[in-house]
Design an enzyme around this catalytic site. Structure first.
Site, mmCIF file in Angstrom:
data_model
loop_
_atom_site.group_PDB
_atom_site.id
_atom_site.type_symbol
_atom_site.label_atom_id
_atom_site.label_comp_id
_atom_site.label_asym_id
_atom_site.label_seq_id
_atom_site.Cartn_x
_atom_site.Cartn_y
_atom_site.Cartn_z
ATOM 1 N N GLU A 54 -1.405 -11.238 27.133
ATOM 2 C CA GLU A 54 -2.926 -10.695 26.472
ATOM 3 C C GLU A 54 -3.994 -11.470 27.189
ATOM 4 O O GLU A 54 -4.114 -12.282 28.070
ATOM 5 C CB GLU A 54 -2.825 -11.517 25.319
ATOM 6 C CG GLU A 54 -2.587 -10.684 23.895
ATOM 7 C CD GLU A 54 -1.234 -11.293 23.667
ATOM 8 O OE1 GLU A 54 -0.459 -11.935 24.515
ATOM 9 O OE2 GLU A 54 -0.810 -11.009 22.411
ATOM 10 N N ASP A 198 -11.612 13.856 27.958
ATOM 11 C CA ASP A 198 -10.059 13.502 27.760
ATOM 12 C C ASP A 198 -9.316 14.500 28.601
ATOM 13 O O ASP A 198 -9.180 15.525 28.336
ATOM 14 C CB ASP A 198 -9.667 13.674 26.245
ATOM 15 C CG ASP A 198 -8.138 13.570 25.821
ATOM 16 O OD1 ASP A 198 -7.005 13.592 26.794
ATOM 17 O OD2 ASP A 198 -7.678 13.299 24.696
ATOM 18 N N THR A 224 -3.881 10.218 29.551
ATOM 19 C CA THR A 224 -2.525 9.725 29.478
ATOM 20 C C THR A 224 -1.869 9.708 30.871
ATOM 21 O O THR A 224 -2.398 10.361 31.681
ATOM 22 C CB THR A 224 -1.541 10.594 28.670
ATOM 23 O OG1 THR A 224 -1.785 11.931 28.991
ATOM 24 C CG2 THR A 224 -1.808 10.400 27.219
ATOM 25 N N ARG A 233 4.954 6.955 29.881
ATOM 26 C CA ARG A 233 4.162 7.199 28.758
ATOM 27 C C ARG A 233 3.227 5.871 28.817
ATOM 28 O O ARG A 233 3.534 5.042 28.599
ATOM 29 C CB ARG A 233 4.991 7.236 27.615
ATOM 30 C CG ARG A 233 6.186 8.118 27.539
ATOM 31 C CD ARG A 233 5.811 9.546 27.612
ATOM 32 N NE ARG A 233 5.361 9.962 26.363
ATOM 33 C CZ ARG A 233 5.784 10.897 25.286
ATOM 34 N NH1 ARG A 233 6.976 11.095 25.913
ATOM 35 N NH2 ARG A 233 5.422 11.041 24.029
#
Ligand code: DSN
Length: 415
Positions: A54, A198, A224, A233
């Site tokens: 994190e 996008d 992506t 992915r």
């Protein structure tokens, strides 16, 4: 392949091997799919999956980060070089979380945003009323021109002037044409909106310099990392420096916990591959193949939305063939050609049984298929659509498909 899985979990192994066979013996035309390299697979399936991290490089909440920081920085630096971005966040788990993080960073709930309707080629995160985006924000949806099947920039300008959105989203999952990024930016500037692109579908073509990039103009651009980018992915968010803090805070701790560093390493591998000259050849060939496939389909009487393609993607309206998209998808599955049923603009049918099919060339191009194979694919599609219900003819086509496909190896598959 998968020796340890074979020993430990034969049931899973069987399913995985069958899938490997399906991927190598069939024609993959889903435009959002691709075949990643062995190196991407190795990074994605590596020991990096063991680590929690994190935070961001140099500012983490757990110990033992010296190697993880180096890996994440590598992915960031390569993405910056590839797209010429000022700031990059490589942690988003996938496209939908990335888009949600952008909205969370730069909007307040209830703000007005413009995005393309899903049934005209947008995405669920671009304001679909039943999705989080459509519920949390006031999306004004634009569509494509019913005559041309293309975005109508004057219509978009009018809507923007009327609704004064805080953000305009330019991004598409079923739109076959190139985007006028500069014009979008002009419209956003005229109404004081944040510009968001996008590019999930076309990022690999943009990285490979086969299409123009919005990155120099837009406030925020996300993509992506699979699809034409040919990575794992996942997703990344690129933005101007002035939005960097807000974007990073929205990704972590705003929306996500520990980043998937195995996926981030695989993104670094894919960006490294995309920086090589061969990737430019790949991107150019994806477009050439799509264009050739589109022309071959048209020769056989298929009606294409917008009458063609500038990208990797083709949207076919099957109304004139009297075949619903769903039936075409099922029959093509039977012969080993994978694509997806899709709505066409102003579709009178339902999204579960729409009028069209969507196909694309990123995966077949990775296998080395060229114009000659695109002609064969168009022929198989035509014959299959005509042979629905004719088991013998479908079986014959399946064998022809298999024979051609096995001569084009798939990276990462050895069976
Ligand atoms: N599911 C992706 C596609 O197929 O285009 C978009 O998220």
């Amino acid at each position: 392949m998968y020796e340890s899985i074979q020993k430990q979990d034969p049931v899973l192994f069987q399913a995985m091997i069958k899938e490997a066979k399906r991927q190598s013996e069939g024609v993959e035309l889903i435009p959002s799919e691709n075949y990643v390299s062995q190196a991407v697979l190795e990074a994605n399936g590596s020991i990096l999956t063991n680590k929690y991290s994190e935070g961001y490089p140099g500012k983490r909440y757990y110990g033992g980060q010296e190697n993880i920081d180096a890996i994440e920085n590598l992915a960031i630096e390569r993405a910056k070089e590839l797209f010429g971005a000022e700031h990059v966040n490589v942690q988003p788990y996938s496209g939908s979380p990335a888009n949600t993080a952008i909205y969370f960073a730069l909007l307040n709930f209830g703000d007005t945003v413009m995005g393309l309707r899903l049934d005209h080629g947008g995405h669920i995160t671009h304001g679909l009323p039943i999705a989080f985006s459509g519920k949390a924000y006031h999306f004004v949806q634009y569509g494509v021109n019913p005559e041309t099947g293309r975005l109508d920039m004057e219509e978009i300008r009018k809507l923007a002037q009327e609704h004064k959105p805080k953000m305009i989203v330019a991004g598409y999952t079923a739109y076959p044409r190139d985007i006028e990024w500069k014009k979008f930016k002009e419209i956003a500037d005229e109404v004081g909106a944040i510009s968001m692109a996008d590019i999930s579908h076309t990022a690999g073509l943009i990285a490979g310099k086969a299409l123009e990039s919005p990155v120099p103009y837009f406030d925020v651009v996300m993509t992506t990392t699979h699809k034409t980018m040919r990575g794992p992915r996942g997703a990344i968010i690129m933005c101007k420096e002035k939005h960097a803090k807000a974007i990073d805070k929205a990704v972590f701790p705003g929306l996500q916990g520990g980043p998937h560093e195995n996926a981030i390493a695989a993104k670094a591998v894919a960006f490294g591959e995309a920086l090589k000259p061969e990737f430019r050849e790949y991107a150019a060939q994806v477009r050439k193949n799509a264009n050739h496939l589109a022309e071959e389909l048209k020769k056989r009487g298929f009606k294409l939305v917008s009458d063609g393609t500038d990208t990797h993607l083709i949207l076919v309206d099957l109304t004139n063939k009297n075949v619903p998209g769903k039936d075409a998808q099922v029959a093509l599955d039977e012969v080993g050609i994978t694509l997806n049923k899709n709505t066409v603009p102003n579709d009178p049918r339902s999204p579960f049984d729409p009028s069209g099919i969507r196909l694309g060339t990123p995966a077949v191009t990775t296998r080395g298929m060229k114009e000659n194979e695109m002609g064969k694919i168009a022929d198989w599609i035509d014959r299959t659509v005509k042979a629905i219900g004719n088991a013998d003819e479908l079986k014959k086509i399946k064998e022809e498909v298999r024979k051609v496909c096995v001569t084009f190896p798939v990276p990462g598959i050895k069976i």
